[in-house]
Each structure stands twice: as structure tokens, then as C-alpha cells.
Design a protein around this motif. Structure first.
Motif, PDB file in Angstrom:
ATOM      1  N   GLY A  69       0.791  -1.232   0.000  1.00 37.68           N
ATOM      2  CA  GLY A  69       0.000   0.000   0.000  1.00 37.68           C
ATOM      3  C   GLY A  69       0.820   1.278   0.000  1.00 37.68           C
ATOM      4  O   GLY A  69       0.315   2.353   0.290  1.00 37.68           O
ATOM      5  N   GLU A  70       2.107   1.160  -0.314  1.00 36.93           N
ATOM      6  CA  GLU A  70       2.939   2.354  -0.421  1.00 36.93           C
ATOM      7  C   GLU A  70       3.857   2.232  -1.629  1.00 36.93           C
ATOM      8  O   GLU A  70       4.226   1.127  -2.028  1.00 36.93           O
ATOM      9  N   VAL A  71       4.215   3.354  -2.194  1.00 38.32           N
ATOM     10  CA  VAL A  71       5.045   3.361  -3.399  1.00 38.32           C
ATOM     11  C   VAL A  71       6.499   3.654  -3.020  1.00 38.32           C
ATOM     12  O   VAL A  71       6.793   4.709  -2.444  1.00 38.32           O
ATOM     13  N   LEU A 104       9.226  14.583  -0.223  1.00 37.03           N
ATOM     14  CA  LEU A 104       7.781  14.595   0.032  1.00 37.03           C
ATOM     15  C   LEU A 104       7.319  13.522   1.019  1.00 37.03           C
ATOM     16  O   LEU A 104       6.136  13.370   1.261  1.00 37.03           O
ATOM     17  N   ASP A 105       8.256  12.790   1.582  1.00 40.10           N
ATOM     18  CA  ASP A 105       7.913  11.730   2.531  1.00 40.10           C
ATOM     19  C   ASP A 105       7.669  12.338   3.911  1.00 40.10           C
ATOM     20  O   ASP A 105       8.555  12.416   4.750  1.00 40.10           O
ATOM     21  N   ARG A 106       6.443  12.762   4.128  1.00 40.49           N
ATOM     22  CA  ARG A 106       6.145  13.529   5.336  1.00 40.49           C
ATOM     23  C   ARG A 106       6.167  12.684   6.601  1.00 40.49           C
ATOM     24  O   ARG A 106       6.454  13.189   7.686  1.00 40.49           O
ATOM     25  N   ASP A 107       5.816  11.398   6.479  1.00 46.05           N
ATOM     26  CA  ASP A 107       5.794  10.566   7.695  1.00 46.05           C
ATOM     27  C   ASP A 107       7.037   9.678   7.809  1.00 46.05           C
ATOM     28  O   ASP A 107       7.080   8.759   8.619  1.00 46.05           O
ATOM     29  N   TYR A 108       8.033   9.956   6.982  1.00 40.60           N
ATOM     30  CA  TYR A 108       9.344   9.295   7.081  1.00 40.60           C
ATOM     31  C   TYR A 108       9.288   7.770   6.989  1.00 40.60           C
ATOM     32  O   TYR A 108       9.996   7.076   7.706  1.00 40.60           O
ATOM     33  N   THR A 109       8.425   7.258   6.139  1.00 40.94           N
ATOM     34  CA  THR A 109       8.408   5.813   5.941  1.00 40.94           C
ATOM     35  C   THR A 109       9.371   5.421   4.817  1.00 40.94           C
ATOM     36  O   THR A 109       9.613   4.245   4.591  1.00 40.94           O
ATOM     37  N   GLY A 110       9.886   6.405   4.105  1.00 39.71           N
ATOM     38  CA  GLY A 110      10.773   6.108   2.974  1.00 39.71           C
ATOM     39  C   GLY A 110      10.000   5.744   1.717  1.00 39.71           C
ATOM     40  O   GLY A 110      10.583   5.428   0.687  1.00 39.71           O
ATOM     41  N   LYS A 111       8.668   5.758   1.833  1.00 42.63           N
ATOM     42  CA  LYS A 111       7.805   5.437   0.694  1.00 42.63           C
ATOM     43  C   LYS A 111       6.659   6.438   0.628  1.00 42.63           C
ATOM     44  O   LYS A 111       6.431   7.189   1.571  1.00 42.63           O
ATOM     45  N   MET A 112       5.931   6.404  -0.476  1.00 42.53           N
ATOM     46  CA  MET A 112       4.814   7.314  -0.650  1.00 42.53           C
ATOM     47  C   MET A 112       3.489   6.643  -0.324  1.00 42.53           C
ATOM     48  O   MET A 112       3.092   5.670  -0.973  1.00 42.53           O
ATOM     49  N   GLY A 113       2.812   7.169   0.704  1.00 42.71           N
ATOM     50  CA  GLY A 113       1.437   6.774   0.952  1.00 42.71           C
ATOM     51  C   GLY A 113       0.549   7.484  -0.065  1.00 42.71           C
ATOM     52  O   GLY A 113       1.041   8.244  -0.898  1.00 42.71           O
ATOM     53  N   PHE A 114      -0.762   7.260   0.026  1.00 42.71           N
ATOM     54  CA  PHE A 114      -1.661   7.805  -0.987  1.00 42.71           C
ATOM     55  C   PHE A 114      -1.598   9.332  -1.082  1.00 42.71           C
ATOM     56  O   PHE A 114      -1.451   9.892  -2.168  1.00 42.71           O
ATOM     57  N   ASN A 115      -1.683   9.997   0.066  1.00 43.62           N
ATOM     58  CA  ASN A 115      -1.683  11.461   0.027  1.00 43.62           C
ATOM     59  C   ASN A 115      -0.331  12.026  -0.407  1.00 43.62           C
ATOM     60  O   ASN A 115      -0.264  13.024  -1.123  1.00 43.62           O
ATOM     61  N   GLU A 116       0.717  11.351   0.007  1.00 47.00           N
ATOM     62  CA  GLU A 116       2.056  11.775  -0.419  1.00 47.00           C
ATOM     63  C   GLU A 116       2.206  11.578  -1.931  1.00 47.00           C
ATOM     64  O   GLU A 116       2.779  12.399  -2.636  1.00 47.00           O
ATOM     65  N   PHE A 117       1.669  10.479  -2.409  1.00 43.46           N
ATOM     66  CA  PHE A 117       1.738  10.175  -3.841  1.00 43.46           C
ATOM     67  C   PHE A 117       0.985  11.225  -4.651  1.00 43.46           C
ATOM     68  O   PHE A 117       1.438  11.654  -5.714  1.00 43.46           O
TER      69      PHE A 117
HETATM   70 CA    CA Z   1       5.646   8.020   3.503  1.00 44.14          CA
END
Ligand code: CA
Ligand code: CA
Length: 220
Positions: A69-71, A104-117
Motif C-alpha cells: 500500500g505504499e510506493v 515529500l515523505d512527510r511521515d518518514y516511511t521512505g515510501k509514498m502513501g496515498f496522500n504523499e503520492f
Molecule cells: Ca511516507
């Protein structure tokens, strides 16, 4: 003043070119060019509300993101390569994907969630429109003289030597493709912001510690 015109920033970056949007192999909604890549203060973040299945972007995001669920950078590279957005058959630069995610990785997961994407998507649309405006002879790439004008238009004042260094680093056979152009502009802005933040009097020179320098530049 050390950065003449810097205050304009990307002020004239919002080049409107109606009807142009990135083709990704399937229709995607236009998110508007007003969101720029950067993740700077005052930058409007998308709300964290749960994505609605009615959002046409959601289907596309789900397909790209896969099971987690993350890019990630590789998934982003794959979808941008397939889109042909950089105007070449070679893979979209993985380095640029990493750079955009880092910004653009606002929550620092290293991936893009939907809103970040979605935010990344809007930024890419804006960059593409800017790129097409900068490419004045419409040959699909930015040449050194076009880059020089674009950088000046963004408010930066660089020496010919600095420009030559940038061109050498980001061009292939004297041509700068879209993915390298994005990396170039994002990095130029991030490094300028880093420097400027330590130069409150705008003198054009600063003192900083080695470790501070590494932290500021290696993250970009
Ligand atoms: Ca993220
Ligand atoms: Ca050109």
C-alpha cells in the motif's frame, strides 16, 4: 545582496499550459500544477482522511503500490518509466525518484502513501509544465542555454562556471532530459535553502561545521 532576485523563488514557475498533463498509460485526474516539489514550511499538506474509493487516483495508486500500500523508489521508477514522461526509452532516473520521495515523505516511511503520492503527482505535473516551457525549441530536452535562462528566471544568479558544472553533471551529450532536470532543480533549491538558512544577512558566505554540512547535503 548575495541572492539577487532570490525572493522570487519559484514565483514564475507556475507556467500554465492548458491541456497538457502527464500520460501514465491510463487516465489520471489532474491535480493541478500549484503544488511544487519541496516540502517546505507553509506547504499545504493533504489531510490524512482515509482515501475514498471514489477518488479516481486511488485505483492507479493501488496498482502502482502493490501489496504494502505504499510506493517505493523502484515502484515509482517503474511507473514513470512506463509513462515515458522523461521523453526517452531509458529508465526514469532512480536517483530522481529517491530525491522526490525524500522531499515529500512527510511521515518518514521512505515510501509514498496515498496522500504523499498525490502530492508528488501534482509536483511532477508542475515540473513537466515548467520543463515544456523551458524547452523553447520543443525538441524534448533542455539545452545549456535554455537551462541558463530557466535558472535565471527562477531567481538564481550563478556564475558561468557554476552553470557549466551543473550542465556537465545533469546532461547527456549536451541535453538535459526531464528526470535529470527535476533532480537538478530540486537539488539547486534544497542546497540554496540549506545555505541561505545559515546566512541570515544574505552575505553569500557562511561558516558551518563539517558535520552540519554533511547532514544538510547528504540528505538531499
Ligand atoms: Ca511516507
Ligand atoms: Ca530544447
Amino acid at each position: 545582496m548575495a541572492y539577487p532576485g532570490y525572493g522570487r523563488g519559484f514565483g514564475n514557475f507556475h507556467v500554465q499550459m492548458p491541456g497538457i498533463q502527464i500520460q501514465m498509460g491510463q487516465p489520471v485526474p489532474e491535480t493541478g500544477p500549484q503544488v511544487l516539489l519541496g516540502g517546505y514550511p507553509g506547504y499545504p499538506a493533504y489531510s490524512d482522511s482515509y482515501p475514498s474509493a471514489s477518488d479516481p487516483m486511488w485505483t492507479y495508486f493501488s496498482a502502482v503500490a502493490g501489496q504494502d500500500g505504499e510506493v517505493d523508489a523502484e515502484e515509482l521508477q517503474r511507473c514513470l518509466t512506463q509513462s515515458g514522461i522523461s521523453g526517452t526509452y531509458s529508465p526514469f532516473s532512480l536517483e530522481t525518484c529517491r530525491l522526490m520521495i525524500a522531499m515529500l515523505d512527510r511521515d518518514y516511511t521512505g515510501k509514498m502513501g496515498f496522500n504523499e503520492f498525490k502530492e508528488l503527482w501534482a509536483a511532477l505535473n508542475a515540473w513537466k509544465q515548467n520543463f515544456m516551457a523551458v524547452d523553447q525549441d520543443h525538441n524534448g530536452t533542455v539545452e545549456p542555454h535554455e537551462l541558463s535562462q530557466a535558472i535565471a528566471a527562477m531567481g538564481y544568479r550563478l556564475s558561468p562556471q557554476a552553470l557549466t558544472t551543473i550542465v556537465k553533471r545533469y546532461s547527456k551529450n549536451g541535453r538535459i532530459f526531464f528526470d535529470d532536470y527535476v533532480a537538478c532543480c530540486v537539488k539547486l533549491r534544497a542546497l540554496t535553502d540549506f545555505f541561505r538558512g545559515r546566512d541570515p544577512l544574505q552575505q553569500g558566505f557562511v561558516n558551518f561545521l563539517y558535520d552540519d554540512f554533511l547532514q544538510g547535503t547528504m540528505a538531499i
